[in-house]
Design a protein around this motif. Sequence first.
Motif, PDB file in Angstrom:
ATOM      1  N   GLN A 209     -31.640 -12.413  60.022  1.00 54.22           N
ATOM      2  CA  GLN A 209     -32.696 -12.199  61.008  1.00 54.22           C
ATOM      3  C   GLN A 209     -32.928 -10.704  61.237  1.00 54.22           C
ATOM      4  OE1 GLN A 209     -34.800 -14.552  62.272  1.00 54.22           O
ATOM      5  NE2 GLN A 209     -35.902 -12.763  62.985  1.00 54.22           N
ATOM      6  N   LEU A 210     -31.842  -9.924  61.265  1.00 55.52           N
ATOM      7  CA  LEU A 210     -31.982  -8.474  61.424  1.00 55.52           C
ATOM      8  C   LEU A 210     -32.752  -7.865  60.258  1.00 55.52           C
ATOM      9  CD1 LEU A 210     -28.499  -7.363  62.832  1.00 55.52           C
ATOM     10  CD2 LEU A 210     -30.688  -7.444  64.037  1.00 55.52           C
ATOM     11  N   ALA A 211     -32.494  -8.339  59.035  1.00 53.92           N
ATOM     12  CA  ALA A 211     -33.208  -7.834  57.865  1.00 53.92           C
ATOM     13  C   ALA A 211     -34.691  -8.167  57.968  1.00 53.92           C
ATOM     14  CB  ALA A 211     -32.616  -8.414  56.588  1.00 53.92           C
ATOM     15  N   LEU A 212     -35.028  -9.390  58.328  1.00 52.23           N
ATOM     16  CA  LEU A 212     -36.430  -9.775  58.477  1.00 52.23           C
ATOM     17  C   LEU A 212     -37.089  -8.978  59.589  1.00 52.23           C
ATOM     18  CD1 LEU A 212     -38.555 -11.575  57.257  1.00 52.23           C
ATOM     19  CD2 LEU A 212     -37.883 -13.381  58.833  1.00 52.23           C
ATOM     20  N   ASP A 213     -36.381  -8.747  60.677  1.00 52.07           N
ATOM     21  CA  ASP A 213     -36.909  -7.918  61.767  1.00 52.07           C
ATOM     22  C   ASP A 213     -37.163  -6.493  61.300  1.00 52.07           C
ATOM     23  OD1 ASP A 213     -36.786 -10.099  63.457  1.00 52.07           O
ATOM     24  OD2 ASP A 213     -34.978  -9.434  64.516  1.00 52.07           O
ATOM     25  N   SER A 214     -36.269  -5.958  60.477  1.00 54.77           N
ATOM     26  CA  SER A 214     -36.444  -4.598  59.945  1.00 54.77           C
ATOM     27  C   SER A 214     -37.674  -4.518  59.047  1.00 54.77           C
ATOM     28  CB  SER A 214     -35.206  -4.165  59.165  1.00 54.77           C
ATOM     29  OG  SER A 214     -34.100  -4.061  60.018  1.00 54.77           O
ATOM     30  N   ILE A 215     -37.893  -5.549  58.256  1.00 56.88           N
ATOM     31  CA  ILE A 215     -39.057  -5.594  57.367  1.00 56.88           C
ATOM     32  C   ILE A 215     -40.343  -5.635  58.188  1.00 56.88           C
ATOM     33  CG2 ILE A 215     -40.285  -7.033  55.685  1.00 56.88           C
ATOM     34  CD1 ILE A 215     -37.412  -7.840  54.658  1.00 56.88           C
ATOM     35  N   THR A 216     -40.403  -6.506  59.183  1.00 59.69           N
ATOM     36  CA  THR A 216     -41.626  -6.604  59.985  1.00 59.69           C
ATOM     37  C   THR A 216     -41.842  -5.349  60.830  1.00 59.69           C
ATOM     38  OG1 THR A 216     -40.492  -7.875  61.715  1.00 59.69           O
ATOM     39  CG2 THR A 216     -41.649  -9.126  60.018  1.00 59.69           C
ATOM     40  N   LYS A 217     -40.766  -4.722  61.286  1.00 56.99           N
ATOM     41  CA  LYS A 217     -40.909  -3.471  62.039  1.00 56.99           C
ATOM     42  C   LYS A 217     -41.481  -2.375  61.145  1.00 56.99           C
ATOM     43  CE  LYS A 217     -38.643  -0.125  64.959  1.00 56.99           C
ATOM     44  NZ  LYS A 217     -37.425   0.402  65.489  1.00 56.99           N
ATOM     45  N   ALA A 218     -40.993  -2.304  59.905  1.00 59.45           N
ATOM     46  CA  ALA A 218     -41.512  -1.302  58.966  1.00 59.45           C
ATOM     47  C   ALA A 218     -42.999  -1.521  58.715  1.00 59.45           C
ATOM     48  CB  ALA A 218     -40.729  -1.354  57.657  1.00 59.45           C
ATOM     49  N   ILE A 219     -43.410  -2.761  58.585  1.00 56.01           N
ATOM     50  CA  ILE A 219     -44.833  -3.062  58.387  1.00 56.01           C
ATOM     51  C   ILE A 219     -45.623  -2.728  59.638  1.00 56.01           C
ATOM     52  CG2 ILE A 219     -46.471  -4.972  58.069  1.00 56.01           C
ATOM     53  CD1 ILE A 219     -44.421  -6.140  56.063  1.00 56.01           C
ATOM     54  N   SER A 220     -45.079  -3.033  60.806  1.00 54.32           N
ATOM     55  CA  SER A 220     -45.810  -2.786  62.053  1.00 54.32           C
ATOM     56  C   SER A 220     -46.051  -1.306  62.309  1.00 54.32           C
ATOM     57  CB  SER A 220     -45.078  -3.406  63.242  1.00 54.32           C
ATOM     58  OG  SER A 220     -43.910  -2.674  63.543  1.00 54.32           O
ATOM     59  N   THR A 221     -45.236  -0.454  61.709  1.00 52.42           N
ATOM     60  CA  THR A 221     -45.409   0.990  61.890  1.00 52.42           C
ATOM     61  C   THR A 221     -45.948   1.669  60.634  1.00 52.42           C
ATOM     62  OG1 THR A 221     -43.107   1.414  61.245  1.00 52.42           O
ATOM     63  CG2 THR A 221     -43.569   1.128  63.612  1.00 52.42           C
TER      64      THR A 221
ATOM     65  N   PHE B  61     -48.147  -5.316  65.329  1.00 53.55           N
ATOM     66  CA  PHE B  61     -47.862  -6.446  64.436  1.00 53.55           C
ATOM     67  C   PHE B  61     -47.274  -7.549  65.280  1.00 53.55           C
ATOM     68  CE2 PHE B  61     -45.093  -8.975  61.685  1.00 53.55           C
ATOM     69  CZ  PHE B  61     -45.968  -9.284  60.656  1.00 53.55           C
ATOM     70  N   SER B  62     -47.851  -8.724  65.182  1.00 53.43           N
ATOM     71  CA  SER B  62     -47.293  -9.860  65.914  1.00 53.43           C
ATOM     72  C   SER B  62     -46.903 -10.940  64.910  1.00 53.43           C
ATOM     73  CB  SER B  62     -48.290 -10.404  66.935  1.00 53.43           C
ATOM     74  OG  SER B  62     -49.502 -10.759  66.316  1.00 53.43           O
ATOM     75  N   GLN B  63     -45.637 -11.267  64.932  1.00 51.98           N
ATOM     76  CA  GLN B  63     -45.098 -12.287  64.035  1.00 51.98           C
ATOM     77  C   GLN B  63     -45.494 -13.644  64.597  1.00 51.98           C
ATOM     78  OE1 GLN B  63     -40.996 -11.487  63.342  1.00 51.98           O
ATOM     79  NE2 GLN B  63     -40.795 -13.060  61.808  1.00 51.98           N
TER      80      GLN B  63
ATOM     81  N   LEU C 122     -51.395  -8.126  61.591  1.00 48.35           N
ATOM     82  CA  LEU C 122     -51.281  -6.679  61.674  1.00 48.35           C
ATOM     83  C   LEU C 122     -52.621  -6.129  62.135  1.00 48.35           C
ATOM     84  CD1 LEU C 122     -49.710  -4.018  61.059  1.00 48.35           C
ATOM     85  CD2 LEU C 122     -50.727  -4.128  58.763  1.00 48.35           C
ATOM     86  N   THR C 123     -52.625  -5.531  63.320  1.00 51.15           N
ATOM     87  CA  THR C 123     -53.832  -4.890  63.824  1.00 51.15           C
ATOM     88  C   THR C 123     -53.776  -3.428  63.421  1.00 51.15           C
ATOM     89  OG1 THR C 123     -53.900  -6.416  65.690  1.00 51.15           O
ATOM     90  CG2 THR C 123     -55.225  -4.411  65.879  1.00 51.15           C
ATOM     91  N   THR C 124     -54.845  -2.973  62.775  1.00 55.41           N
ATOM     92  CA  THR C 124     -54.928  -1.589  62.323  1.00 55.41           C
ATOM     93  C   THR C 124     -56.177  -0.946  62.902  1.00 55.41           C
ATOM     94  OG1 THR C 124     -56.261  -1.962  60.332  1.00 55.41           O
ATOM     95  CG2 THR C 124     -53.887  -2.322  60.127  1.00 55.41           C
ATOM     96  N   ALA C 125     -56.315   0.338  62.661  1.00 57.28           N
ATOM     97  CA  ALA C 125     -57.500   1.062  63.119  1.00 57.28           C
ATOM     98  C   ALA C 125     -58.760   0.527  62.447  1.00 57.28           C
ATOM     99  CB  ALA C 125     -57.332   2.556  62.842  1.00 57.28           C
ATOM    100  N   SER C 126     -58.617  -0.097  61.282  1.00 51.70           N
ATOM    101  CA  SER C 126     -59.790  -0.589  60.556  1.00 51.70           C
ATOM    102  C   SER C 126     -59.952  -2.110  60.606  1.00 51.70           C
ATOM    103  CB  SER C 126     -59.720  -0.124  59.096  1.00 51.70           C
ATOM    104  OG  SER C 126     -58.554  -0.583  58.493  1.00 51.70           O
ATOM    105  N   GLY C 127     -59.171  -2.794  61.406  1.00 56.29           N
ATOM    106  CA  GLY C 127     -59.313  -4.244  61.534  1.00 56.29           C
ATOM    107  C   GLY C 127     -57.971  -4.950  61.545  1.00 56.29           C
ATOM    108  N   THR C 128     -58.031  -6.274  61.583  1.00 56.82           N
ATOM    109  CA  THR C 128     -56.826  -7.089  61.638  1.00 56.82           C
ATOM    110  C   THR C 128     -56.609  -7.774  60.294  1.00 56.82           C
ATOM    111  OG1 THR C 128     -57.131  -7.464  63.991  1.00 56.82           O
ATOM    112  CG2 THR C 128     -55.678  -8.980  62.857  1.00 56.82           C
ATOM    113  N   PHE C 129     -55.356  -7.797  59.865  1.00 55.29           N
ATOM    114  CA  PHE C 129     -54.961  -8.429  58.619  1.00 55.29           C
ATOM    115  C   PHE C 129     -53.934  -9.513  58.901  1.00 55.29           C
ATOM    116  CE2 PHE C 129     -56.369  -4.242  57.483  1.00 55.29           C
ATOM    117  CZ  PHE C 129     -57.031  -4.401  56.276  1.00 55.29           C
TER     118      PHE C 129
END
Length: 125
Positions: free
Chosen positions: A17-29, A75-77, A95-102
């Motif tokens: 779970q920590l690894a998956l959280d790290s992956i999503t955190k990296a994407i969110s930033t 980023f909202s999981q 993933l909400t970005t400056a250019s839209g949501t993905f």
Amino acid sequence: MKSLLIFLLAINIWDQQLALDSITKAISTGNVTALEPYLDKSVEIAILEQENVYGKTEAVQILKNFFGKNKPQTFSQMHTGQSKGKEAHYSIGNLTTASGTFRVYIYARVEGDKFFVQELRFDKE
């Protein structure tokens, strides 16, 4: 003995779970440097209509380019899960970005206690 087995299993689940959280955190930033250790030797990346399998080095460049053009805001999981044998995990989020949501799809295989991202998809909402 049974307690020790349950304890070790709980630690393994916690680590995953920590690894998956790290992956999503990296994407969110948009932190590709933090995401890189989790990328497999080859990664399927789909961004809108462009989809291909890239070696790890090229995948890093593709992701840096994507995040450079689409600065992450949040980023909202939405959903996570794992295969029946627990050898693969996935996560779906927005993933909400400056250019839209993905809509983001992450698929990772598990080997021992390590995660290896094999697929990343970014579909425009």
